[in-house]
Design an enzyme around this catalytic site. Structure first.
Site, PDB file in Angstrom:
ATOM      1  N   ASP A 144       0.843  -1.203   0.000  1.00 24.91           N
ATOM      2  CA  ASP A 144       0.000   0.000   0.000  1.00 24.91           C
ATOM      3  C   ASP A 144       0.877   1.252   0.000  1.00 24.91           C
ATOM      4  OD1 ASP A 144      -2.302   1.515   0.151  1.00 24.91           O
ATOM      5  OD2 ASP A 144      -2.479   1.341   2.333  1.00 24.91           O
TER       6      ASP A 144
ATOM      7  N   GLU B 294       2.533   5.070  -4.026  1.00 23.26           N
ATOM      8  CA  GLU B 294       2.500   5.997  -5.197  1.00 23.26           C
ATOM      9  C   GLU B 294       3.828   6.735  -5.358  1.00 23.26           C
ATOM     10  OE1 GLU B 294       0.109   5.766  -2.806  1.00 23.26           O
ATOM     11  OE2 GLU B 294      -0.964   4.378  -4.117  1.00 23.26           O
TER      12      GLU B 294
ATOM     13  N   ASP C  40      -8.924   3.640  -2.301  1.00 24.02           N
ATOM     14  CA  ASP C  40      -9.923   4.101  -1.333  1.00 24.02           C
ATOM     15  C   ASP C  40     -11.195   4.633  -1.990  1.00 24.02           C
ATOM     16  OD1 ASP C  40      -7.984   3.347   0.380  1.00 24.02           O
ATOM     17  OD2 ASP C  40      -7.413   5.369   0.991  1.00 24.02           O
TER      18      ASP C  40
HETATM   19  C1  GLC Z   1      -4.801   3.300   2.739  1.00 27.12           C
HETATM   20  C2  GLC Z   1      -5.281   2.078   1.966  1.00 27.12           C
HETATM   21  C3  GLC Z   1      -6.349   1.365   2.771  1.00 27.12           C
HETATM   22  C4  GLC Z   1      -5.792   1.008   4.137  1.00 27.12           C
HETATM   23  C5  GLC Z   1      -5.277   2.250   4.851  1.00 27.12           C
HETATM   24  C6  GLC Z   1      -4.595   1.933   6.159  1.00 27.12           C
HETATM   25  O1  GLC Z   1      -5.803   4.227   2.835  1.00 27.12           O
HETATM   26  O2  GLC Z   1      -5.737   2.420   0.705  1.00 27.12           O
HETATM   27  O3  GLC Z   1      -6.806   0.237   2.104  1.00 27.12           O
HETATM   28  O4  GLC Z   1      -6.798   0.418   4.907  1.00 27.12           O
HETATM   29  O5  GLC Z   1      -4.356   2.915   4.025  1.00 27.12           O
HETATM   30  O6  GLC Z   1      -3.515   1.085   5.964  1.00 27.12           O
END
Ligand code: GLC
Length: 763
Positions: free
Chosen positions: A406, A409, A480
């Site tokens: 995650d 980017e 998200d």
């Molecule tokens: C980001 C991710 C999400 C995750 C969050 C906390 O927003 O896109 O899926 O739950 O981080 O890690």
């Protein structure tokens, strides 16, 4: 010819025009690369390995242009550097636009612009204009549609819209005026007067597509920097274009079978072992098939990657093996931001070895993510990827079955990372501007390599950020989204366009991530997403809970019904992945891929197909209990009541809250699994094939669903043929434990076939 010289060297043609030099490479009869060296390195992250096939082509000098001809494409090259590409029958595919662009008149003075900005309106205009800016402008036909582009907001057909390629973490509700999301896949599919083509711009710098928003006469691609480096892709169908594009950038590899099962997640569960275990118990107690539980950032020790908190977990190995015994695999999140903490091993080692990206003055660049001040591994370097891959061993040893990458980017809470921060492009120094869009790609690749090396299984990686070609290493989710009906609606075109862009293994957060869901929205979401390859319910910290049981009945029973449907058809999905790993064609696909000549489906946003056989028409409007369904040519059978419809027509179907309108193409055979709580590790001893219609044929693939032994031939391939008089089951290949019994279900009877001396005999 005046003002144009050329030289042929193997499959390259070097062209010298007035004030301009570029080269064309014939990779295959259907793929031509157009390249101009603008002084940047030529390293491609999307395309790996040799892709040039020995291909015959002719070069002819015409009066005013040079013609390059393969068996499938004709390329006309003019002395003013313009290039036009036609198919072999001279149907125009991609033609340069000769006039000047006419930028939109936004009717705004500088003062007015400042005024609008004062209230927060975005009137920034073109963000790309740098001193290395360039653009490629192509002619637009009245009848021209656009698809692909990876992960973008909005509708299926991208005509009249404009998008940026710059991986962006913005959790605000992403609606159709959002020009950028987490991934950049500069690949466009076009249908020009019904003739398909593809265009792939392999440039990692910030770039932009305007697909007929500025003008009805042209569309354009522009980039802030980099070489001019694009591929024109031909083929006689949209399917062939996708096949060719994935020939270039890679196919999604065959996944482990359990990754196709249902997955439960929520940010916040993993604060303690107890909470996760409670979720696991409830899933089983409520008879909800499920294969995976995800652990979000809270399982870590202070958000330090490759650590596990000790205060609320006993021994993570014991915890994971407990879940495994209940039939759950565990997937853990990993972020790239490494906590700046002198006492933390990963940070210390990275600093010592110089593995983090740097400021131009050579000091380590620091921004802020979940752990507070954090530094960024320089994934562009092979050594750093190897280091990261080796760190994955920590999770594999604990028993973790997949890694969710995650924030890659990369996200930064303390303002954007400046363009000039020093990243590496393999062994060369480069900038953030160049490496930003491939940061997630390189992290996913490192994770893939780590999982492969230490688990010896087919790696299950899920990444949020990606570039063209990341599909070779990772599955993706769309980041998200929110619990909004518009986001349920957008799921269909978004996943379909991802599928057309090579990302066959994709999904959205079911129920919606941000905002609070409702029982109706959650129900329609599980119905609509039931065939989305990645099948995960995930929600943000602080939002209303959305596990299947939260709303009581009837939500729980309906949710269960669709999980069971998914598991009945899990072998159909696995068979589609087997084919996809060879031809690149997505599992979940827009109707236009299967019926490109049918004008009714060019803009169809609320239906999709699964392979060639299932047509899914979910309800995506609040309060709706009936809907129109367009059925393309052929005959279609209603999955629920067996009624048959003639296609090329729109019908009205009842869709009360528990019904997902679902149609099967007549004369289809579908594999049908027995009910299960999760995908088992042991070989199945039986399977059923159901016939819809009067006859059909089907190929079914079977292997151990986990490791790479299939590459050594350890798999079975069954060929099932059902005619008016007979049923034949043949083995096209077998080197894996075979089904003992195969059942074939026809309209009026069920027939059993038993295995006898490697043959199936009717009983
Ligand atoms: C980001 C991710 C999400 C995750 C969050 C906390 O927003 O896109 O899926 O739950 O981080 O890690």
């Amino acid at each position: 010819m005046q003002n144009l010289n050329y030289k042929v060297d193997g499959q390259k043609v070097f062209v010298n025009c007035t004030n301009n030099k570029f080269e064309l490479t014939v990779l295959t009869p259907e793929i031509i690369r157009i390249f101009q060296d603008r002084g940047f390195s030529q390293n491609s992250y999307a395309i790996e390995g040799k892709k040039i096939q020995t291909t015959d082509f002719e070069i002819r000098e015409n009066e005013d242009h040079l013609e390059l001809k393969t068996s499938e494409l004709i390329v006309d090259i003019f002395p003013d550097s313009k290039i036009d590409v036609y198919d072999k029958d001279k149907n125009p595919l991609v033609l340069d636009y000769r006039k000047k662009r006419t930028p939109l008149d936004r009717q705004m003075s500088q003062d007015q612009k400042r005024l609008a900005e004062a209230e927060g309106h975005d009137v920034s205009g073109n963000l790309l204009k740098t001193d290395r800016y360039f653009e490629v402008v192509k002619k637009l036909a009245n009848d021209e549609q656009f698809y692909g582009l990876g992960d973008k907001t909005g509708f299926l057909n991208k005509r009249h819209y404009a998008y940026d390629n710059w991986n962006t973490d913005n959790p605000a509700p992403q609606v159709e005026n959002f020009t950028r999301l987490y991934k950049s896949v500069p690949f466009l599919l076009g249908l020009k007067n019904g003739h398909p083509y593809g265009l792939f711009f392999d440039d990692t710098y910030k770039s932009h597509f305007d697909l007929g928003k500025e003008s009805d006469n042209y569309y354009f691609y522009s980039a802030s920097s980099g070489n001019l480096d694009y591929y024109v892709i031909g083929g006689d169908s949209l399917k062939k274009i996708v096949e060719n594009y994935t020939y270039l950038t890679g196919k999604t590899p065959l996944p482990q079978k359990w990754t196709l099962g249902y997955q439960q997640s929520r940010w916040g569960y993993s604060v303690s072992q107890e909470r996760v275990e409670r979720i696991a118990e409830k899933l089983r107690e409520y008879d909800l098939p499920c294969d995976v539980i995800h652990l979000d950032i809270d399982y870590m020790d202070g958000y330090r990657v490759f650590t596990w908190r000790k205060d609320t977990y006993e021994d993570p190995r014991v915890f994971v093996s407990k879940l495994n015994k209940l039939g759950f695999k565990v997937v853990t999140i990993i972020d790239p931001g490494v906590k700046k903490d002198d006492k933390y091993g990963i940070y210390q080692e990275g600093v010592k070895k110089g593995y983090f990206v740097q400021n131009p003055d050579g000091t380590i660049y620091v921004n802020r993510v979940w752990p507070g001040d954090a530094v960024y591994p320089d994934f562009g370097r092979k050594q750093v990827r190897k280091w990261w891959a080796d760190n994955c061993k920590y999770l594999v040893d604990i028993g973790v079955s997949g890694i969710w990458d995650d924030m890659n980017e990369p996200a930064s809470f303390n303002g954007d990372i400046p363009d000039d921060i020093v990243f590496s492009d393999e062994e060369k120094k480069a900038t953030h501007a160049k490496m930003h869009n491939v940061y997630g790609h390189n992290m996913a690749k490192a994770t893939y390599e780590g999982l492969k090396k230490y688990s010896h299984k087919r790696p299950f990686v899920i990444t949020r950020a990606a570039y063209a070609g990341t599909q070779k290493y990772s599955t993706i989710w769309t980041g998200d989204n929110h619990s909004l009906w518009v986001h349920l609606q957008m799921m269909i075109p978004q996943l379909c366009n991802l599928g057309l862009s090579g990302f066959s293994f994709a999904g959205t957060d079911i129920g919606g991530f941000g905002s609070d869901t409702t029982p109706e929205l959650l129900t329609r979401w599980i119905e609509g997403a039931v065939f989305s390859p990645l099948f995960r319910n995930h929600a943000a910290l602080g939002t209303r809970s959305q596990e299947p049981w939260i709303f009581g009945e009837p939500t729980l029973s309906i949710y269960r019904k669709y999980l069971k449907l998914r598991y009945h058809l899990i072998d159909y999905l696995y068979d589609l992945f087997y084919k996809e790993s060879q031809n690149g064609l997505p599992i979940m696909r827009p109707l236009v891929l299967n019926y490109p000549q049918d004008k009714q489906v060019c803009d169809l946003n609320d239906e999709y197909m699964v392979g060639d056989a299932l047509l899914v028409a979910p309800v995506v409007e609040q309060g709706q209990t009936k809907r129109l369904v367009y059925l393309p040519e052929g005959s279609w059978i209603d999955f629920w009541d067996g009624n048959e419809y003639q296609g090329k027509t729109t019908i009205i179907v009842d869709a009360p809250i528990d019904k997902l309108p679902l149609f099967i193409k007549k004369n289809t055979i579908l594999p049908w699994n027995k009910e299960m709580t999760h995908v088992k590790d042991e070989p199945n001893s039986e399977i059923t094939f159901k016939l819809y219609g009067d006859n059909g044929s089907y190929q079914h693939y079977q292997d151990d669903g986990t490791d790479f032994s299939y590459e050594d031939g350890k798999y079975n391939l069954y060929d099932i043929n059902i005619g008016a008089e007979s049923i034949d089951i043949n083995l096209l290949h077998h080197d894996y434990p075979l089904y003992k019994n195969i059942y074939v279900e026809l309209a009026n009877k069920k027939v059993r076939f038993a295995l006898e001396h490697n043959k199936y005999v009717e009983k």
